[in-house]
Design a protein around this motif. Structure first.
Motif, PDB file in Angstrom:
ATOM      1  N   LEU A   1       0.765  -0.621  -0.053  1.00  0.00           N
ATOM      2  CA  LEU A   1      -0.034   0.044   0.065  1.00  0.00           C
ATOM      3  C   LEU A   1       1.049   1.265  -0.169  1.00  0.00           C
ATOM      4  O   LEU A   1       0.102   2.471  -0.127  1.00  0.00           O
ATOM      5  CB  LEU A   1      -0.938   0.192   1.177  1.00  0.00           C
ATOM      6  N   HIS A   2       1.999   1.083  -0.102  1.00  0.00           N
ATOM      7  CA  HIS A   2       2.758   2.483   0.603  1.00  0.00           C
ATOM      8  C   HIS A   2       3.499   2.691  -1.048  1.00  0.00           C
ATOM      9  O   HIS A   2       3.231   3.690  -1.388  1.00  0.00           O
ATOM     10  CB  HIS A   2       4.472   1.852   0.960  1.00  0.00           C
TER      11      HIS A   2
ATOM     12  N   ASP B   1      -4.570   3.399  -2.508  1.00  0.00           N
ATOM     13  CA  ASP B   1      -5.317   3.128  -3.065  1.00  0.00           C
ATOM     14  C   ASP B   1      -6.488   2.726  -1.765  1.00  0.00           C
ATOM     15  O   ASP B   1      -6.191   1.098  -1.524  1.00  0.00           O
ATOM     16  CB  ASP B   1      -5.886   2.106  -3.891  1.00  0.00           C
ATOM     17  N   GLU B   2      -8.061   3.361  -1.413  1.00  0.00           N
ATOM     18  CA  GLU B   2      -8.792   2.822  -0.607  1.00  0.00           C
ATOM     19  C   GLU B   2      -9.162   1.816  -0.405  1.00  0.00           C
ATOM     20  O   GLU B   2      -9.204   0.791  -0.040  1.00  0.00           O
ATOM     21  CB  GLU B   2      -9.259   4.502   0.028  1.00  0.00           C
TER      22      GLU B   2
ATOM     23  N   ARG C   1      -4.774  -6.104   9.639  1.00  0.00           N
ATOM     24  CA  ARG C   1      -5.482  -4.981   9.171  1.00  0.00           C
ATOM     25  C   ARG C   1      -5.320  -3.562   8.871  1.00  0.00           C
ATOM     26  O   ARG C   1      -5.973  -2.832   8.755  1.00  0.00           O
ATOM     27  CB  ARG C   1      -6.766  -5.084   9.968  1.00  0.00           C
ATOM     28  N   ASN C   2      -4.696  -3.848  10.729  1.00  0.00           N
ATOM     29  CA  ASN C   2      -4.323  -2.299  11.113  1.00  0.00           C
ATOM     30  C   ASN C   2      -2.753  -1.601   9.906  1.00  0.00           C
ATOM     31  O   ASN C   2      -2.812  -0.926   9.548  1.00  0.00           O
ATOM     32  CB  ASN C   2      -3.803  -2.348  12.522  1.00  0.00           C
TER      33      ASN C   2
ATOM     34  N   ALA D   1      -0.488   2.325   6.507  1.00  0.00           N
ATOM     35  CA  ALA D   1      -0.516   2.664   5.580  1.00  0.00           C
ATOM     36  C   ALA D   1      -0.735   3.963   4.862  1.00  0.00           C
ATOM     37  O   ALA D   1       0.031   4.685   3.268  1.00  0.00           O
ATOM     38  CB  ALA D   1      -0.044   1.377   4.738  1.00  0.00           C
ATOM     39  N   LEU D   2      -2.060   4.436   4.736  1.00  0.00           N
ATOM     40  CA  LEU D   2      -2.338   5.349   4.102  1.00  0.00           C
ATOM     41  C   LEU D   2      -2.820   6.496   4.964  1.00  0.00           C
ATOM     42  O   LEU D   2      -2.532   7.213   4.712  1.00  0.00           O
ATOM     43  CB  LEU D   2      -4.254   4.805   3.754  1.00  0.00           C
ATOM     44  N   SER D   3      -2.670   5.590   5.892  1.00  0.00           N
ATOM     45  CA  SER D   3      -3.197   7.761   6.766  1.00  0.00           C
ATOM     46  C   SER D   3      -1.384   7.624   7.359  1.00  0.00           C
ATOM     47  O   SER D   3      -1.525   9.512   8.288  1.00  0.00           O
ATOM     48  CB  SER D   3      -3.980   7.325   8.750  1.00  0.00           C
TER      49      SER D   3
END
Length: 255
Positions: free
Chosen positions: A32-33, A37-38, A55-56, A61-63
């Motif tokens: 995800l880095h 993509d959400e 899951r965390n 990775a997005l936040s």
């Protein structure tokens, strides 16, 4: 990088049923880095119900886009080391029953004063056999047992120690299937039941009654071609947990 490459990498993650939770979480964070993509994040979260660390990682990775995959890995390992140290200072048991092949439990048992360990073989994937072999090689007196013998092993033990895959807001434990009956044995036989965890394995948005349904896996894993129930995870109410040991110290369960 192309959408096709992203889809291929995602499928490789979704089909990975051999990596431990730490390695898998690092793979997810790195993926995800590269592909922030959400939709990818949601697919991963829905596919790994029961594995809070994964899951965390998908959320973090997005936040936290400036956090590198290597820094994320070091952060997780630091949490794990601290949790193990906290457990070693608090758990005084010469004989311990455990299950599955949790990395942090293995590190604890290898470093602790426990001199005899009973390891459930942990069906259907039998990863307890890997744990037993590794602990034997470290010099411990290890007995591999069938899952059906769990109460016999607990009766011979000073304590039960398992890992964790998720800890919910009401302190319910999500872990390998077989954990709940093991906790019942421990409570009935008046032996402490401990779980080794870390901050990144807490899912504060859920409790026992609201946690999503677990994924069911193929019956072929059980050597059967009919109908079956084959979940890798189950929930254990906090009433059966004596204490959790995390990087934040000891957290008492409700037993």
């Amino acid at each position: 990088m192309s959408a096709k490459e992203g889809s291929e990498d995602l499928n490789n993650i979704l089909s990975d049923n051999t990596s431990g939770s730490v390695d898998l979480a690092v793979k997810v964070f790195s993926f995800l880095h590269r592909y922030p993509d959400e939709n990818y994040s949601k697919i991963i979260q829905n596919s790994f119900v029961g594995m809070a660390l994964v899951r965390n990682a998908a959320k973090l990775a997005l936040s936290e886009p400036n956090l590198s995959p290597e820094d994320f890995r070091l952060h997780i390992l630091a949490q794990e080391r601290t949790a193990i140290s906290n457990a070693i200072r608090s758990i005084n048991a010469q004989v311990i029953t455990t299950m599955s092949n949790s990395h942090n439990v293995k590190e604890f048992l290898s470093s602790s004063e426990a001199n005899r360990i009973y390891v459930l073989e942990s069906r259907p994937m039998l990863e307890g056999r890997i744990m037993a072999k590794s602990l034997s090689e470290s010099g411990k007196d290890v007995y591999l047992i069938t899952d059906a013998e769990m109460c016999l092993a607990v009766s011979k033990s000073d304590a039960v120690l398992v890992g964790s895959d998720s800890v919910l807001s009401d302190l319910a434990l999500v872990h390998k299937v077989g954990t709940f009956p093991l906790a019942i044995c421990a409570r009935d036989l008046k032996k402490p039941f401990y779980s080794l965890t870390m901050s990144m394995k807490f899912e504060q948005g859920y409790e026992y009654k609201t946690y999503p349904e677990f994924v069911q896996h193929p019956c072929s894993e059980l050597g059967y071609d009919g109908k079956c129930l084959n979940s890798y995870f189950e929930k254990t109410p906090a009433d059966y947990v004596s204490a959790y040991f995390s990087d934040n110290g000891m957290i008492r369960g409700r037993r």
